[in-house]
Enzyme design. Structure first.
Site, PDB file in Angstrom:
ATOM      1  N   CYS A  28      -3.958   6.159   9.185  1.00 23.38           N
ATOM      2  CA  CYS A  28      -4.220   7.541   9.603  1.00 23.38           C
ATOM      3  C   CYS A  28      -5.683   7.665  10.004  1.00 23.38           C
ATOM      4  CB  CYS A  28      -3.833   8.544   8.516  1.00 23.38           C
ATOM      5  SG  CYS A  28      -4.729   8.332   6.986  1.00 23.38           S
ATOM      6  N   ASP A  87      -2.259  -6.603  -5.952  1.00 27.39           N
ATOM      7  CA  ASP A  87      -3.090  -6.630  -4.753  1.00 27.39           C
ATOM      8  C   ASP A  87      -2.263  -7.272  -3.641  1.00 27.39           C
ATOM      9  OD1 ASP A  87      -4.908  -7.158  -2.729  1.00 27.39           O
ATOM     10  OD2 ASP A  87      -6.548  -7.493  -4.138  1.00 27.39           O
ATOM     11  N   GLY A  96       5.364   8.485   0.175  1.00 34.08           N
ATOM     12  CA  GLY A  96       6.101   9.242   1.206  1.00 34.08           C
ATOM     13  C   GLY A  96       6.938   8.318   2.086  1.00 34.08           C
ATOM     14  N   CYS A 148       0.853  -1.199   0.000  1.00 33.93           N
ATOM     15  CA  CYS A 148       0.000   0.000   0.000  1.00 33.93           C
ATOM     16  C   CYS A 148       0.885   1.244   0.000  1.00 33.93           C
ATOM     17  CB  CYS A 148      -0.926  -0.004   1.208  1.00 33.93           C
ATOM     18  SG  CYS A 148      -1.917  -1.492   1.333  1.00 33.93           S
TER      19      CYS A 148
HETATM   20  C1  SAM Z   1      -2.924   5.164   3.065  1.00 32.01           C
HETATM   21  S1  SAM Z   1      -2.563   5.055   1.366  1.00 32.01           S
HETATM   22  C2  SAM Z   1      -0.842   4.768   1.376  1.00 32.01           C
HETATM   23  C3  SAM Z   1       0.025   5.993   1.550  1.00 32.01           C
HETATM   24  C4  SAM Z   1       1.505   5.690   1.365  1.00 32.01           C
HETATM   25  N1  SAM Z   1       1.940   4.625   2.226  1.00 32.01           N
HETATM   26  C5  SAM Z   1       2.403   6.895   1.598  1.00 32.01           C
HETATM   27  O1  SAM Z   1       3.035   6.999   2.641  1.00 32.01           O
HETATM   28  O2  SAM Z   1       2.491   7.744   0.699  1.00 32.01           O
HETATM   29  C6  SAM Z   1      -3.216   3.481   1.013  1.00 32.01           C
HETATM   30  C7  SAM Z   1      -2.842   2.875  -0.338  1.00 32.01           C
HETATM   31  O3  SAM Z   1      -3.260   1.518  -0.317  1.00 32.01           O
HETATM   32  C8  SAM Z   1      -3.537   1.109  -1.629  1.00 32.01           C
HETATM   33  N2  SAM Z   1      -4.292  -0.157  -1.499  1.00 32.01           N
HETATM   34  C9  SAM Z   1      -5.514  -0.362  -0.982  1.00 32.01           C
HETATM   35  N3  SAM Z   1      -5.812  -1.666  -0.965  1.00 32.01           N
HETATM   36  C10 SAM Z   1      -4.743  -2.327  -1.476  1.00 32.01           C
HETATM   37  C11 SAM Z   1      -4.451  -3.693  -1.722  1.00 32.01           C
HETATM   38  N4  SAM Z   1      -5.305  -4.659  -1.432  1.00 32.01           N
HETATM   39  N5  SAM Z   1      -3.242  -3.978  -2.253  1.00 32.01           N
HETATM   40  C12 SAM Z   1      -2.339  -3.009  -2.563  1.00 32.01           C
HETATM   41  N6  SAM Z   1      -2.582  -1.704  -2.354  1.00 32.01           N
HETATM   42  C13 SAM Z   1      -3.765  -1.361  -1.814  1.00 32.01           C
HETATM   43  C14 SAM Z   1      -4.291   2.288  -2.200  1.00 32.01           C
HETATM   44  O4  SAM Z   1      -4.229   2.273  -3.617  1.00 32.01           O
HETATM   45  C15 SAM Z   1      -3.516   3.464  -1.576  1.00 32.01           C
HETATM   46  O5  SAM Z   1      -2.541   3.930  -2.460  1.00 32.01           O
END
Ligand code: SAM
Length: 432
Positions: free
Chosen positions: A361, A292, A250, A245
């Site tokens: 968050c 995923d 960042g 994710c």
């Molecule tokens: C909270 S944001 C992440 C922010 C990032 N870690 C940063 O510090 O910039 C959550 C991310 O999870 C991704 N996401 C959600 N479900 C997911 C999954 N099953 N597998 C991979 N990525 C996933 C979304 O596309 C999103 O970009």
């Protein structure tokens, strides 16, 4: 949009997109053609106008209701939005009353609500006279917080803290930058304050891209609390880390700057493209994988995994004042199932003795400590590795009795707050 592209016309489209089409404000801005035609200054004003109306929506709607003998019909929802933007200007942005009233009446005219022009004029004129006194008597923190969030925070943190959190949401968050190196030097060049946690803080506003150091990749935008989880791995030189994710990156950037070989996994191609663009500017190496995280697995067991799981983002309302109007209690339930499954997947990826940092968050306990408690209770092969505040320059009050990190928007008040983050550090059992 067939209207003349003005900041107020764009703001009217944006607030409608958030409140009725339930579009996140940042997406609505990207999708709005007028926002791409406006000057930087007008674009910033349109965003400020909508963000202020959303931050103060409970107060504003209560003021409007006082001025109406009967509520507006659903087909006049746009008129309600015009009143909201007008009230935001009058009460909270110090727009001169004649300008706030006249431009709101013009908006009603431009959108074809000719028979409502008199009402818009009368309500806003009345607010320009009585509004300030009425605002002074309002319970702003309570009015601007949807019931379910108020109750959740009061249950979790006590009513006094719930009120402090809600009060923090009424202010625009400052601009936080994570520096690659030479904190003192960049502090001078950027005229910022260096926080005890190492983040450089500047007042919000202005173009980020115009700031010194942007083009040479000396820093990236990241809230001070968001910058804490990636620092909990200890020495990362030459270590292999999977950032599940990961986008927009960042935390991946922190890991790569600390010398780790980072694999960034995200299921969104669009968001991973942003991560790659960010890494290009920063000149940092990264292996990016669109996948995923529930089903993707690394080729061999991994030393360190960071899971910044998708969540309701109720800890970031200062930066995203649309969140209270987009998220519902059922989202907490749905996302906590996703978080539990992602946690299990992350543990599977680790080698025995490997470290997992889990963070969200969110202010909701279901997306934080309750996930970790459930994991440990159900026999997952991990143990908690308590966090010492001194590791990350954190205030001891930010560490829970269990040894997890729990920041709240009302923390760091002397510096203007931080986002609400929850973070737990887990180590996979050697016998697993
Ligand atoms: C909270 S944001 C992440 C922010 C990032 N870690 C940063 O510090 O910039 C959550 C991310 O999870 C991704 N996401 C959600 N479900 C997911 C999954 N099953 N597998 C991979 N990525 C996933 C979304 O596309 C999103 O970009």
């Amino acid at each position: 949009m067939s209207q003349v592209p003005t900041a107020r016309n764009a703001a009217l489209d944006l607030i409608g997109a958030v409140l009725r089409r339930r579009r996140p404000l940042d997406d609505a801005i990207d999708e709005n053609p007028a926002m791409h035609l406006l000057s930087g200054r007008d674009r910033a004003f349109a965003r400020l106008l909508v963000a202020t109306a959303l931050r103060r929506l409970g107060q504003i709607d209560a003021l409007i209701a006082l001025c109406l003998s009967t509520p507006l019909a659903p087909r006049a929802a746009v008129v309600h939005d015009i009143l909201r933007l007008g009230a935001a200007q009058l009460m909270f942005l110090r727009t001169p009353p004649h300008a706030a009233v006249a431009t709101s009446v013009d908006l009603a005219h431009g959108r074809g609500f000719l028979s409502h022009k008199g009402l818009v004029n009368a309500v806003l004129r009345r607010l320009s006279i009585e509004g300030a006194e009425r605002v002074g008597a309002q319970d702003a923190a309570r009015l601007n917080t949807p019931n379910w969030l108020w109750q959740s925070w009061s249950r979790s943190y006590g009513e006094e803290t719930a009120r402090a959190i809600a009060t923090a949401h009424m202010k625009e968050a400052p601009l936080d930058l994570t520096l690659r190196c030479d904190a003192e030097g960049w502090c001078g060049k950027l005229q910022g304050t260096l926080l005890p946690t190492g983040t450089l803080r500047r007042p919000a506003g202005g173009s980020v891209m115009a700031l010194p150091g942007y083009s040479e990749g000396a820093w990236w935008v990241q809230d001070a609390a968001a910058a804490l989880p990636a620092r909990l791995f200890g020495d990362l030189a030459e270590r292999e880390v999977v950032d599940l994710c990961a986008a927009p990156g960042g935390k991946s950037a922190q890991l790569a700057t600390a010398g780790a070989r980072v694999t960034a996994v995200d299921r969104s191609t669009r968001r991973l493209d942003r991560l790659l663009a960010n890494f290009g500017r920063l000149g940092l190496p990264i292996e990016a994988v669109v996948a995923d995280a529930l089903t993707w697995r690394p080729q061999h067991p991994i030393d360190a995994v960071l899971l910044d799981a998708p969540c309701t983002t109720t800890g970031a309302i200062r930066r995203h004042p649309d969140v209270p109007y987009l998220k519902l209690p059922e989202d907490v339930v749905r996302l906590s199932v996703v978080q539990e499954n992602l946690l299990r997947a992350a543990i599977e990826m680790l080698r025995p003795g490997g470290m997992l940092i889990y963070c969200t968050c969110s202010l909701e306990p279901e997306e934080g400590p309750e996930r970790i408690e459930a994991l440990l209770r159900n026999g997952a092969p991990v143990r908690r590795h308590q966090i010492d505040p001194a590791e990350i320059g954190a205030d001891p009050d930010w560490i829970t009795e269990e040894g997890d990190l729990r920041t709240l928007p009302c923390h760091f008040a002397e510096y203007d707050g931080v986002d609400g983050f929850y973070c737990a550090r887990l180590v996979k059992r050697a016998d697993a």
